[in-house]
Write a protein that holds these residues in place. Sequence first.
Motif, PDB file in Angstrom:
ATOM      1  N   SER A  72       0.545  88.582 -93.127  1.00  0.00           N
ATOM      2  CA  SER A  72       0.909  88.499 -91.796  1.00  0.00           C
ATOM      3  C   SER A  72       1.482  89.904 -91.229  1.00  0.00           C
ATOM      4  CB  SER A  72       2.154  87.430 -91.816  1.00  0.00           C
ATOM      5  OG  SER A  72       2.812  87.290 -90.620  1.00  0.00           O
ATOM      6  N   VAL A  73       1.975  90.542 -92.084  1.00  0.00           N
ATOM      7  CA  VAL A  73       2.272  91.937 -91.457  1.00  0.00           C
ATOM      8  C   VAL A  73       1.343  92.754 -90.992  1.00  0.00           C
ATOM      9  CG1 VAL A  73       3.644  94.255 -92.243  1.00  0.00           C
ATOM     10  CG2 VAL A  73       4.436  91.898 -93.052  1.00  0.00           C
ATOM     11  N   GLN A  74       0.327  92.830 -91.794  1.00  0.00           N
ATOM     12  CA  GLN A  74      -1.028  93.510 -91.680  1.00  0.00           C
ATOM     13  C   GLN A  74      -1.655  92.976 -90.148  1.00  0.00           C
ATOM     14  OE1 GLN A  74      -2.393  96.065 -92.761  1.00  0.00           O
ATOM     15  NE2 GLN A  74      -0.711  96.284 -94.492  1.00  0.00           N
ATOM     16  N   ASN A  75      -1.758  91.524 -90.021  1.00  0.00           N
ATOM     17  CA  ASN A  75      -2.049  91.028 -88.652  1.00  0.00           C
ATOM     18  C   ASN A  75      -1.137  91.437 -87.430  1.00  0.00           C
ATOM     19  OD1 ASN A  75      -4.200  89.464 -89.983  1.00  0.00           O
ATOM     20  ND2 ASN A  75      -2.822  87.612 -90.235  1.00  0.00           N
ATOM     21  N   LEU A  76       0.054  91.569 -87.896  1.00  0.00           N
ATOM     22  CA  LEU A  76       1.040  91.976 -86.498  1.00  0.00           C
ATOM     23  C   LEU A  76       0.879  93.694 -86.325  1.00  0.00           C
ATOM     24  CD1 LEU A  76       4.406  90.191 -87.850  1.00  0.00           C
ATOM     25  CD2 LEU A  76       3.030  89.731 -85.727  1.00  0.00           C
ATOM     26  N   LYS A  77       0.768  94.363 -87.233  1.00  0.00           N
ATOM     27  CA  LYS A  77       0.338  95.757 -87.190  1.00  0.00           C
ATOM     28  C   LYS A  77      -1.192  95.861 -86.314  1.00  0.00           C
ATOM     29  CE  LYS A  77       2.597  97.789 -91.170  1.00  0.00           C
ATOM     30  NZ  LYS A  77       2.481  98.507 -92.264  1.00  0.00           N
ATOM     31  N   TYR A  78      -1.969  94.869 -86.605  1.00  0.00           N
ATOM     32  CA  TYR A  78      -3.432  94.897 -85.883  1.00  0.00           C
ATOM     33  C   TYR A  78      -3.147  94.657 -84.425  1.00  0.00           C
ATOM     34  CZ  TYR A  78      -8.229  93.843 -84.762  1.00  0.00           C
ATOM     35  OH  TYR A  78      -9.422  93.909 -83.914  1.00  0.00           O
ATOM     36  N   GLU A  79      -2.325  93.514 -84.249  1.00  0.00           N
ATOM     37  CA  GLU A  79      -2.020  93.093 -82.757  1.00  0.00           C
ATOM     38  C   GLU A  79      -1.460  94.115 -82.267  1.00  0.00           C
ATOM     39  OE1 GLU A  79      -0.265  89.384 -82.827  1.00  0.00           O
ATOM     40  OE2 GLU A  79      -1.804  88.260 -83.807  1.00  0.00           O
ATOM     41  N   TYR A  80      -0.273  94.730 -82.770  1.00  0.00           N
ATOM     42  CA  TYR A  80       0.458  95.797 -82.106  1.00  0.00           C
ATOM     43  C   TYR A  80      -0.260  96.908 -81.599  1.00  0.00           C
ATOM     44  CZ  TYR A  80       4.154  99.338 -81.480  1.00  0.00           C
ATOM     45  OH  TYR A  80       4.838 100.233 -81.063  1.00  0.00           O
ATOM     46  N   ALA A  81      -1.355  97.432 -82.452  1.00  0.00           N
ATOM     47  CA  ALA A  81      -2.110  98.433 -82.298  1.00  0.00           C
ATOM     48  C   ALA A  81      -3.043  98.105 -80.791  1.00  0.00           C
ATOM     49  CB  ALA A  81      -3.055  98.848 -83.430  1.00  0.00           C
ATOM     50  N   ASN A  82      -3.526  96.987 -80.937  1.00  0.00           N
ATOM     51  CA  ASN A  82      -4.523  96.298 -79.883  1.00  0.00           C
ATOM     52  C   ASN A  82      -3.587  96.534 -78.445  1.00  0.00           C
ATOM     53  OD1 ASN A  82      -6.592  96.140 -81.414  1.00  0.00           O
ATOM     54  ND2 ASN A  82      -6.380  93.975 -81.881  1.00  0.00           N
ATOM     55  N   MET A  83      -2.243  95.697 -78.562  1.00  0.00           N
ATOM     56  CA  MET A  83      -1.551  95.654 -77.437  1.00  0.00           C
ATOM     57  C   MET A  83      -1.209  97.332 -76.865  1.00  0.00           C
ATOM     58  SD  MET A  83      -1.095  92.730 -76.569  1.00  0.00           S
ATOM     59  CE  MET A  83       0.233  93.161 -75.325  1.00  0.00           C
ATOM     60  N   GLU A  84      -1.142  98.106 -77.679  1.00  0.00           N
ATOM     61  CA  GLU A  84      -0.789  99.730 -77.365  1.00  0.00           C
ATOM     62  C   GLU A  84      -2.050 100.015 -76.494  1.00  0.00           C
ATOM     63  OE1 GLU A  84       0.342 101.943 -80.780  1.00  0.00           O
ATOM     64  OE2 GLU A  84       2.559 101.757 -80.303  1.00  0.00           O
ATOM     65  N   LYS A  85      -3.175  99.787 -77.203  1.00  0.00           N
ATOM     66  CA  LYS A  85      -4.247 100.323 -76.424  1.00  0.00           C
ATOM     67  C   LYS A  85      -4.491  99.809 -74.985  1.00  0.00           C
ATOM     68  CE  LYS A  85      -7.018 101.192 -80.687  1.00  0.00           C
ATOM     69  NZ  LYS A  85      -8.130 100.733 -81.615  1.00  0.00           N
ATOM     70  N   LYS A  86      -4.201  98.135 -74.946  1.00  0.00           N
ATOM     71  CA  LYS A  86      -4.467  97.747 -73.666  1.00  0.00           C
ATOM     72  C   LYS A  86      -3.392  98.256 -72.794  1.00  0.00           C
ATOM     73  CE  LYS A  86      -6.144  93.361 -75.517  1.00  0.00           C
ATOM     74  NZ  LYS A  86      -5.674  91.802 -75.863  1.00  0.00           N
ATOM     75  N   ILE A  87      -2.423  98.599 -72.971  1.00  0.00           N
ATOM     76  CA  ILE A  87      -1.179  98.735 -72.202  1.00  0.00           C
ATOM     77  C   ILE A  87      -1.540 100.451 -71.715  1.00  0.00           C
ATOM     78  CG2 ILE A  87       1.008  99.648 -71.897  1.00  0.00           C
ATOM     79  CD1 ILE A  87       2.015  97.728 -74.184  1.00  0.00           C
ATOM     80  N   GLU A  88      -2.077 101.251 -72.594  1.00  0.00           N
ATOM     81  CA  GLU A  88      -2.581 102.469 -72.297  1.00  0.00           C
ATOM     82  C   GLU A  88      -3.882 102.615 -71.025  1.00  0.00           C
ATOM     83  OE1 GLU A  88      -4.049 106.552 -74.365  1.00  0.00           O
ATOM     84  OE2 GLU A  88      -3.451 104.695 -75.574  1.00  0.00           O
ATOM     85  N   LEU A  89      -4.685 101.472 -71.428  1.00  0.00           N
ATOM     86  CA  LEU A  89      -5.501 101.361 -70.572  1.00  0.00           C
ATOM     87  C   LEU A  89      -5.314 100.839 -69.209  1.00  0.00           C
ATOM     88  CD1 LEU A  89      -8.311  99.903 -72.893  1.00  0.00           C
ATOM     89  CD2 LEU A  89      -8.385 102.057 -71.861  1.00  0.00           C
ATOM     90  N   LEU A  90      -4.327  99.985 -69.264  1.00  0.00           N
ATOM     91  CA  LEU A  90      -3.600  99.608 -67.921  1.00  0.00           C
ATOM     92  C   LEU A  90      -2.602 100.524 -67.338  1.00  0.00           C
ATOM     93  CD1 LEU A  90      -2.220  95.808 -68.968  1.00  0.00           C
ATOM     94  CD2 LEU A  90      -4.121  96.370 -67.502  1.00  0.00           C
ATOM     95  N   GLU A  91      -2.145 101.302 -67.965  1.00  0.00           N
ATOM     96  CA  GLU A  91      -1.415 102.548 -67.047  1.00  0.00           C
ATOM     97  C   GLU A  91      -2.654 103.436 -66.578  1.00  0.00           C
ATOM     98  OE1 GLU A  91       1.617 103.091 -66.862  1.00  0.00           O
ATOM     99  OE2 GLU A  91       2.426 101.460 -67.723  1.00  0.00           O
ATOM    100  N   VAL A  92      -3.625 103.835 -67.226  1.00  0.00           N
ATOM    101  CA  VAL A  92      -4.576 104.761 -66.573  1.00  0.00           C
ATOM    102  C   VAL A  92      -5.231 103.987 -65.366  1.00  0.00           C
ATOM    103  CG1 VAL A  92      -6.855 105.763 -66.966  1.00  0.00           C
ATOM    104  CG2 VAL A  92      -5.222 105.673 -68.790  1.00  0.00           C
ATOM    105  N   SER A  93      -5.745 102.635 -65.494  1.00  0.00           N
ATOM    106  CA  SER A  93      -6.032 102.104 -64.347  1.00  0.00           C
ATOM    107  C   SER A  93      -5.070 102.096 -63.378  1.00  0.00           C
ATOM    108  CB  SER A  93      -6.479 100.613 -65.099  1.00  0.00           C
ATOM    109  OG  SER A  93      -7.098  99.937 -63.696  1.00  0.00           O
ATOM    110  N   LYS A  94      -3.699 101.803 -63.367  1.00  0.00           N
ATOM    111  CA  LYS A  94      -2.770 101.753 -62.515  1.00  0.00           C
ATOM    112  C   LYS A  94      -2.775 103.067 -61.610  1.00  0.00           C
ATOM    113  CE  LYS A  94       2.215 101.400 -61.931  1.00  0.00           C
ATOM    114  NZ  LYS A  94       3.423 101.088 -62.449  1.00  0.00           N
ATOM    115  N   ARG A  95      -2.937 104.213 -62.537  1.00  0.00           N
ATOM    116  CA  ARG A  95      -2.501 105.535 -61.793  1.00  0.00           C
ATOM    117  C   ARG A  95      -3.952 105.822 -60.975  1.00  0.00           C
ATOM    118  NH1 ARG A  95      -0.716 106.742 -67.122  1.00  0.00           N
ATOM    119  NH2 ARG A  95      -2.762 107.613 -67.811  1.00  0.00           N
TER     120      ARG A  95
END
Length: 213
Positions: free
Chosen positions: A86-109
Motif C-alpha cells: 500500500s505504501v508503494q502504491n501511494l508513493k507511485y500515485e504521489y509521483a504521478n500526481m507531481e508529474k501531472k501538476i508540473e505539466l499543468l503548471e507548464v501548460s498554464k504558463r
Amino acid sequence: MVRGKTQMKRIENTTSRQVTFSKRRNGLLKKAFELSVLCDAEVALIVFSPRGKLCEYASSGMQNTIDRYQRLARDVQTNSKAIEQSVQNLKYEYANMEKKIELLEVSKRKLMGEDLGSCSIDELQQIENQLTQSLSNIRGRKTQLFKEHIEQLKEKERILKAENRILREKALQQTILDRQIVPHNQSSPHTDVETELSIGIPERGNVCSPSEN
C-alpha cells in the motif's frame, strides 16, 4: 554519589556459571507460572542449558502455544506485506500526481503567454487553438447568461403589466359605482316652487275700490 551500572558479562567459572543458571532458571520458571495464574495469560517458556538440556513451561500446552504463535507471525507478516504494498502504491500515485501538476503548471504558463521560447510552431498553433476554443466557450456562456437575464426581465414585465391591468379594472369599477350613487342632499327638479314677493304700494290696476266690494 551515584554508582554506575555494573556491566553484565559471561561467568567464566564453570561451576559458578552452572549454579547461577540453576537459580535463575528456577526463578524464571516461577515467574512464568505466576504470570499465567495471576494474569490469566498464556505463557510458554523454553530454556536450553549450556549442556543442551531442555527446560520448558507452558500454561496451555507447548504445541498449542507454538501453533498460535506461528499463526500470528504469519498474519503479521502478511499485514506487513500488505502495508508495504500500500505504501508503494501511494508513493507511485504521489509521483504521478507531481508529474501531472508540473505539466499543468507548464501548460498554464504557456496559455498565459509565458515560457514560449522553447515552443515549436506546432505547439504554438495548438496553444492558439486552445485559446480560441476557450474564448468561444466563454462567449457562448456569456450569451446564454444574457438570454437568461432578458427572459427574466420579460417575465417581470409581464407580471407588472398584469398587475397594472388589474388595478385599472378596479379603478374603472370604482368610478362606475361612484356615478351610480346619488347624494342625499341633492334636490329633485319637480319640487322647485317659484314665489314672488312684492313690497310697497300696489299698482292701480291691481287694487279693488270699496264700491267694487
